[in-house]
Design a protein around this motif. Structure first.
Motif, PDB file in Angstrom:
ATOM      1  N   MET A  93       7.387 -15.554  44.394  1.00  0.00           N
ATOM      2  CA  MET A  93       7.733 -14.469  43.483  1.00  0.00           C
ATOM      3  C   MET A  93       9.114 -14.749  42.910  1.00  0.00           C
ATOM      4  SD  MET A  93       8.506 -11.399  46.225  1.00  0.00           S
ATOM      5  CE  MET A  93       6.938 -11.623  47.068  1.00  0.00           C
ATOM      6  N   GLY A  94       9.394 -14.138  41.769  1.00  0.00           N
ATOM      7  CA  GLY A  94      10.699 -14.308  41.147  1.00  0.00           C
ATOM      8  C   GLY A  94      10.622 -15.150  39.888  1.00  0.00           C
ATOM      9  N   ASP A  95      11.787 -15.500  39.350  1.00  0.00           N
ATOM     10  CA  ASP A  95      11.895 -16.185  38.063  1.00  0.00           C
ATOM     11  C   ASP A  95      11.810 -17.701  38.217  1.00  0.00           C
ATOM     12  OD1 ASP A  95      12.322 -13.753  36.748  1.00  0.00           O
ATOM     13  OD2 ASP A  95      14.466 -13.817  37.174  1.00  0.00           O
ATOM     14  N   VAL A  96      11.144 -18.335  37.252  1.00  0.00           N
ATOM     15  CA  VAL A  96      11.086 -19.796  37.154  1.00  0.00           C
ATOM     16  C   VAL A  96      11.380 -20.166  35.706  1.00  0.00           C
ATOM     17  CG1 VAL A  96       9.680 -21.874  37.361  1.00  0.00           C
ATOM     18  CG2 VAL A  96       9.404 -20.013  39.007  1.00  0.00           C
ATOM     19  N   ARG A  97      12.446 -20.941  35.510  1.00  0.00           N
ATOM     20  CA  ARG A  97      12.877 -21.329  34.160  1.00  0.00           C
ATOM     21  C   ARG A  97      12.461 -22.771  33.901  1.00  0.00           C
ATOM     22  NH1 ARG A  97      16.243 -17.787  36.453  1.00  0.00           N
ATOM     23  NH2 ARG A  97      16.993 -16.038  35.184  1.00  0.00           N
ATOM     24  N   LEU A  98      11.527 -22.936  32.969  1.00  0.00           N
ATOM     25  CA  LEU A  98      10.943 -24.244  32.682  1.00  0.00           C
ATOM     26  C   LEU A  98      11.188 -24.632  31.234  1.00  0.00           C
ATOM     27  CD1 LEU A  98       9.001 -26.679  33.181  1.00  0.00           C
ATOM     28  CD2 LEU A  98       7.111 -25.112  32.641  1.00  0.00           C
ATOM     29  N   GLY A  99      11.720 -25.841  31.031  1.00  0.00           N
ATOM     30  CA  GLY A  99      11.892 -26.381  29.693  1.00  0.00           C
ATOM     31  C   GLY A  99      10.799 -27.388  29.396  1.00  0.00           C
ATOM     32  N   MET A 100      10.300 -27.382  28.165  1.00  0.00           N
ATOM     33  CA  MET A 100       9.176 -28.245  27.795  1.00  0.00           C
ATOM     34  C   MET A 100       9.517 -29.029  26.534  1.00  0.00           C
ATOM     35  SD  MET A 100       6.143 -25.423  28.351  1.00  0.00           S
ATOM     36  CE  MET A 100       4.854 -26.623  28.552  1.00  0.00           C
ATOM     37  N   LEU A 101       9.168 -30.321  26.534  1.00  0.00           N
ATOM     38  CA  LEU A 101       9.260 -31.109  25.315  1.00  0.00           C
ATOM     39  C   LEU A 101       8.402 -30.462  24.234  1.00  0.00           C
ATOM     40  CD1 LEU A 101       8.914 -34.613  26.975  1.00  0.00           C
ATOM     41  CD2 LEU A 101      10.969 -33.769  25.812  1.00  0.00           C
ATOM     42  N   THR A 102       8.921 -30.399  23.021  1.00  0.00           N
ATOM     43  CA  THR A 102       8.241 -29.667  21.952  1.00  0.00           C
ATOM     44  C   THR A 102       6.795 -30.128  21.760  1.00  0.00           C
ATOM     45  OG1 THR A 102      10.329 -29.229  20.799  1.00  0.00           O
ATOM     46  CG2 THR A 102       8.309 -29.107  19.495  1.00  0.00           C
ATOM     47  N   PHE A 103       6.566 -31.438  21.789  1.00  0.00           N
ATOM     48  CA  PHE A 103       5.216 -31.941  21.546  1.00  0.00           C
ATOM     49  C   PHE A 103       4.236 -31.497  22.625  1.00  0.00           C
ATOM     50  CE2 PHE A 103       5.687 -34.960  24.910  1.00  0.00           C
ATOM     51  CZ  PHE A 103       4.399 -35.360  25.236  1.00  0.00           C
ATOM     52  N   SER A 104       4.750 -31.221  23.851  1.00  0.00           N
ATOM     53  CA  SER A 104       3.863 -30.889  24.967  1.00  0.00           C
ATOM     54  C   SER A 104       3.505 -29.407  25.028  1.00  0.00           C
ATOM     55  CB  SER A 104       4.508 -31.305  26.298  1.00  0.00           C
ATOM     56  OG  SER A 104       5.627 -30.479  26.603  1.00  0.00           O
ATOM     57  N   VAL A 105       4.167 -28.595  24.220  1.00  0.00           N
ATOM     58  CA  VAL A 105       3.930 -27.144  24.278  1.00  0.00           C
ATOM     59  C   VAL A 105       2.463 -26.793  24.052  1.00  0.00           C
ATOM     60  CG1 VAL A 105       4.443 -24.942  23.136  1.00  0.00           C
ATOM     61  CG2 VAL A 105       6.302 -26.498  23.742  1.00  0.00           C
ATOM     62  N   HIS A 126       9.905 -18.258  32.538  1.00  0.00           N
ATOM     63  CA  HIS A 126      10.796 -18.228  31.374  1.00  0.00           C
ATOM     64  C   HIS A 126      10.692 -19.608  30.731  1.00  0.00           C
ATOM     65  CE1 HIS A 126      12.949 -14.477  32.669  1.00  0.00           C
ATOM     66  NE2 HIS A 126      12.468 -14.895  33.821  1.00  0.00           N
ATOM     67  N   LEU A 127      10.003 -19.700  29.598  1.00  0.00           N
ATOM     68  CA  LEU A 127       9.717 -20.982  28.972  1.00  0.00           C
ATOM     69  C   LEU A 127      10.642 -21.226  27.782  1.00  0.00           C
ATOM     70  CD1 LEU A 127       5.810 -20.837  28.954  1.00  0.00           C
ATOM     71  CD2 LEU A 127       7.298 -21.838  30.684  1.00  0.00           C
ATOM     72  N   SER A 128      11.064 -22.465  27.619  1.00  0.00           N
ATOM     73  CA  SER A 128      11.833 -22.868  26.449  1.00  0.00           C
ATOM     74  C   SER A 128      11.385 -24.262  26.042  1.00  0.00           C
ATOM     75  CB  SER A 128      13.339 -22.851  26.737  1.00  0.00           C
ATOM     76  OG  SER A 128      13.655 -23.712  27.820  1.00  0.00           O
ATOM     77  N   GLU A 129      11.650 -24.620  24.785  1.00  0.00           N
ATOM     78  CA  GLU A 129      11.256 -25.941  24.307  1.00  0.00           C
ATOM     79  C   GLU A 129      12.435 -26.606  23.624  1.00  0.00           C
ATOM     80  OE1 GLU A 129       9.021 -26.291  20.467  1.00  0.00           O
ATOM     81  OE2 GLU A 129       8.538 -24.196  20.891  1.00  0.00           O
ATOM     82  N   GLY A 130      12.389 -27.943  23.546  1.00  0.00           N
ATOM     83  CA  GLY A 130      13.471 -28.666  22.896  1.00  0.00           C
ATOM     84  C   GLY A 130      13.286 -30.155  23.047  1.00  0.00           C
ATOM     85  N   SER A 131      14.280 -30.890  22.599  1.00  0.00           N
ATOM     86  CA  SER A 131      14.268 -32.339  22.758  1.00  0.00           C
ATOM     87  C   SER A 131      14.621 -32.691  24.194  1.00  0.00           C
ATOM     88  CB  SER A 131      15.281 -32.984  21.816  1.00  0.00           C
ATOM     89  OG  SER A 131      16.612 -32.657  22.222  1.00  0.00           O
ATOM     90  N   SER A 132      14.391 -33.940  24.562  1.00  0.00           N
ATOM     91  CA  SER A 132      14.704 -34.367  25.921  1.00  0.00           C
ATOM     92  C   SER A 132      16.185 -34.184  26.211  1.00  0.00           C
ATOM     93  CB  SER A 132      14.297 -35.836  26.110  1.00  0.00           C
ATOM     94  OG  SER A 132      14.451 -36.235  27.453  1.00  0.00           O
TER      95      SER A 132
END
Length: 302
Positions: A93-105, A126-132
């Protein structure tokens, strides 16, 4: 919000990370006036300014820079303690902050959300996207728990989990004669105007080193630092880009991929884990899910 942490300290960290009161308000889903009053209250209590306004937002003062790591450490320690108490039940339980490469979204975001919601309904993604490079910065600053990253062949770190090894390909307009070919030798790239990321970029450095070894010179017609920008420049007739084959160009009808050979080159998509954030049962569970599940999703055609 965790009741063991004074809410205004959470506001302080959010504003520092976002670089603006409005960005923090958006991240917290609160009115900007609430964020502004909270920061003002902390500054009154401390008798010193934490932020300095700029034309683009706010930056930490020298005092704020001293306070930030201590407050962040306090929040992380408190969250870790709270998670340890919750995890006694064995339920993530609780928050998980995951960043994803834009192409993989398109490949990962929806399926991952569905799986997490079904398996662990008390986990908040908590999802975010961006460059490597952007995502790696987020990991280093403790704003992300984990992120998918791009690595060159010899740069995968021991702490990272390889998810997909993908060959490099030349991105060409479908109207060009090269689009009819299945592959192109690396040496032939020296005859083409290329769209490359600006130096120092790991891929550009790698390509230039290989070219020098083969006594070749690559011609950079345009510098573009994101894969999306590189594809846009190719579509506009600005040259030819070099990208991982898994990153299908957005202009499906006007751009094509031609595999680079002699030598064949590849990049690796990995899962990177933050070194400076406390890891919880929730973050460990989501990371394990990504390690076991993401490779098959990344292999699939979009």
């Amino acid at each position: 919000m965790n009741t063991l942490i004074h809410p205004n300290w959470q506001l302080f960290v959010k504003v520092a990370d976002a670089g603006s009161l409005s960005g923090a308000a958006l991240a917290l889903a609160q009115p900007i006036s609430v964020v502004s009053r909270g920061i003002a209250q902390i500054e009154r209590d401390l008798g010193a300014r934490l932020f300095r306004r700029t034309g683009r937002g706010v930056v930490l003062t020298e005092f704020g820079k001293q306070v930030y790591p201590r407050v962040l450490g306090f929040i992380q320690d408190t969250e870790q303690f709270a998670d340890d108490m919750r995890s006694q039940s064995g339920v993530p339980m609780g928050d998980v902050r995951l960043g994803m490469l834009t192409f993989s979204v398109p490949k990962l975001a929806g399926p991952l959300f569905v799986q997490v919601r079904q398996r662990w309904p008390r986990v908040r993604l908590h999802l975010s996207e961006g460059s490597s490079a952007q995502l790696e910065e987020g990991l280093a600053q403790g704003r992300l728990d984990m992120a998918t990253l791009l690595r060159e062949e010899d740069e995968v770190h021991a702490s990272e989990t390889p998810l997909l090894r993908t060959p490099l390909a030349l991105v060409v307009p479908t109207s060009h004669a090269l689009a009819q070919r299945q592959s192109i030798p690396f040496d032939e790239l020296a005859t083409l105007p290329l769209v490359l990321p600006g130096a120092p970029h790991p891929l550009r450095t790698r390509l230039q080193v290989l070219a020098r070894q083969r006594q070749l010179t690559l011609t950079c017609a345009i510098e573009a630092d994101s894969i999306r920008l590189q594809h846009e420049m190719v579509a506009a007739g600005g040259g030819f880009a070099i990208t991982a084959a898994a990153m299908a160009p957005p202009h499906a009808g006007s751009l094509a991929l031609v595999r680079i050979v002699q030598p064949a080159l590849s990049r690796t998509i990995v899962l990177g884990i933050a070194a400076h954030r406390p890891h919880t049962l929730a973050t460990r569970s989501v990371a394990d899910l990504i390690r076991s599940w993401a490779p098959d999703l990344l292999h699939k055609e979009s």
